[in-house]
Motif scaffolding. Structure first.
Motif, mmCIF file in Angstrom:
data_model
loop_
_atom_site.group_PDB
_atom_site.id
_atom_site.type_symbol
_atom_site.label_atom_id
_atom_site.label_comp_id
_atom_site.label_asym_id
_atom_site.label_seq_id
_atom_site.Cartn_x
_atom_site.Cartn_y
_atom_site.Cartn_z
ATOM 1 N N LEU A 125 -59.221 21.902 115.668
ATOM 2 C CA LEU A 125 -58.836 21.539 114.298
ATOM 3 C C LEU A 125 -59.973 21.689 113.283
ATOM 4 N N LEU A 126 -61.211 21.772 113.761
ATOM 5 C CA LEU A 126 -62.348 21.791 112.834
ATOM 6 C C LEU A 126 -62.287 22.938 111.820
ATOM 7 N N PRO A 127 -61.903 24.170 112.226
ATOM 8 C CA PRO A 127 -61.819 25.238 111.222
ATOM 9 C C PRO A 127 -60.780 24.957 110.121
ATOM 10 N N TYR A 128 -59.771 24.168 110.425
ATOM 11 C CA TYR A 128 -58.767 23.823 109.419
ATOM 12 C C TYR A 128 -59.263 22.690 108.515
ATOM 13 N N ILE A 129 -59.946 21.734 109.114
ATOM 14 C CA ILE A 129 -60.448 20.600 108.336
ATOM 15 C C ILE A 129 -61.592 21.027 107.426
ATOM 16 N N PHE A 130 -62.425 21.957 107.908
ATOM 17 C CA PHE A 130 -63.592 22.393 107.127
ATOM 18 C C PHE A 130 -63.410 23.791 106.529
ATOM 19 N N GLY A 131 -62.170 24.224 106.372
ATOM 20 C CA GLY A 131 -61.921 25.512 105.736
ATOM 21 C C GLY A 131 -62.479 25.559 104.319
ATOM 22 N N VAL A 132 -63.123 26.661 103.990
ATOM 23 C CA VAL A 132 -63.767 26.808 102.675
ATOM 24 C C VAL A 132 -62.827 27.575 101.762
ATOM 25 N N ASP A 133 -62.050 26.833 100.979
ATOM 26 C CA ASP A 133 -61.094 27.469 100.077
ATOM 27 C C ASP A 133 -61.619 27.415 98.645
ATOM 28 N N ILE A 134 -60.750 27.707 97.700
ATOM 29 C CA ILE A 134 -61.189 27.905 96.315
ATOM 30 C C ILE A 134 -61.747 26.623 95.690
ATOM 31 N N LEU A 135 -61.212 25.450 96.063
ATOM 32 C CA LEU A 135 -61.717 24.206 95.477
ATOM 33 C C LEU A 135 -63.130 23.903 95.957
#
Length: 350
Positions: free
Chosen positions: A107-117
């Motif tokens: 789950l870590l890649p989803y929790i720490f995903g680097v998106d536009i915000l």
């Protein structure tokens, strides 16, 4: 300035619509559709006219802002927290499914995903710290822009071994699959917005009919010659998110022409109902961005890349757009009502 602000709202509103469709194509459409020519075009429409627009306009208004350095830093921290909370909210269904044992994934890649915000928050803080120097030197601005893009090329395939450093580096450069909008190269776009603010008076060069015709012709020729290149980059998402100098240069030229045409459209039919709606979307972009992601993210857990019917995808797009707009409208009404009641109570108490 008022007209240009209206144009920015319109650009952001169009970007919201294109953003919703691209999220649906990325997450719900089957590979048969997303990998087709139509899918590539849809991914392109969700590429250069979307995130670069948001980032460039962000930079423009940061340049125009009269807030202090610490006020901007505080704003950046708030946006970062919002982005991290959104990661949890849009993946809530996935998180629950993992804990139920339905899926066996990290789950870590989803929790720490680097998106536009997350990117926007870091850009706000960086620009806040550098603003007084950027205001003094156009050369320094250009150096930072090229540095941001070139570092993306140099660091793209470099990932730290340490897991903590790996997740940290995801916010700075494209070292991992969950890093969608790292600082490098994306910082270059708000810095271009900074330049746009500084040279805004020179944009009057395109006020004559002859200048507009020549510019339009050159832009169309440019698109005809280069559009296949841009579609190929935009449809390869990891390449798009971590692009280099050539594609960045293409996007800036594209945005120059695209922004010009949208500005002309705004001047011609500014009172059109559709344009008013799009500008409303643009004014409330953060709220709508959050809501559409919560909807699409949680639905995608159930339907990830399974929908092969174009009709169902169109229906999904329309439903998400309507629901996100309706929830945003109601939320804004409730906010205004709360603020009005608060003001009345404050006046009564005093």
């Amino acid at each position: 300035m008022a007209t240009r602000t209206q144009t920015f709202d319109l650009l952001k509103g169009i970007a919201v619509v294109l953003m919703i469709q691209v999220h649906i194509v990325e997450l719900i459409a089957s590979p048969h559709i997303s990998g087709s020519l139509v899918g590539s075009v849809l991914l392109f429409l969700g590429g250069p006219p979307v995130a670069p627009i948001f980032a460039l306009i962000l930079g423009y208004f940061l340049a125009a802002s009269k807030r202090s350095t610490w006020q901007l830093i505080a704003r950046g921290l708030k946006v970062f927290c919002l982005g991290m909370v959104l990661n949890l909210a849009l993946n809530l269904n996935l998180i629950i499914s993992v804990y139920k044992g339905i899926f066996q994934i990290d789950l870590l890649p989803y929790i720490f995903g680097v998106d536009i915000l997350q990117f926007a928050s870091i850009a706000i803080i960086v620009i806040a710290l550098l603003k007084k120097y950027l205001e003094r030197s156009l050369v320094l601005l250009i150096i930072f822009i090229f540095t941001s893009v070139i570092l993306s090329d140099l660091l793209r395939n470099t990932a730290p071994e340490n897991i903590i450093l790996k997740y940290f580096s995801g916010f700075i450069y494209g070292s991992c699959s969950w890093s969608y909008f790292p600082v490098f190269p994306w910082l270059a776009y708000p810095l271009m917005g900074f330049i746009l603010y500084r040279i805004k008076q020179d944009l009057n060069l395109l006020n004559t009919l002859n200048a507009k015709v020549v510019f339009s012709f050159l832009f169309v020729v440019f698109l005809v010659i280069t559009i296949s290149y841009s579609v190929s980059i935009s449809s390869e998402l990891q390449v798009y998110y971590h692009h280099g100098l050539v594609f960045f240069s293409w996007v800036i030229i594209f945005l120059s022409g695209y922004g010009f045409f949208i500005n002309e459209l705004e001047k011609l039919v500014s009172d059109n109902f559709l344009l008013k709606y799009l500008k409303w979307l643009g004014k409330n972009v953060t709220l709508i961005y959050v809501i559409q992601w919560v909807i699409i993210g949680n639905v995608a857990t159930e339907l990830y890349k399974t929908i092969s019917s174009p009709l169902y995808l169109i229906m999904a797009f329309v439903i998400v757009l309507i629901v996100a707009s309706a929830i945003s409208y109601i939320a804004l009404l409730l906010k205004d009502k709360f603020l009005n009641n608060y003001s009345k109570n404050k006046i009564t108490a005093s």
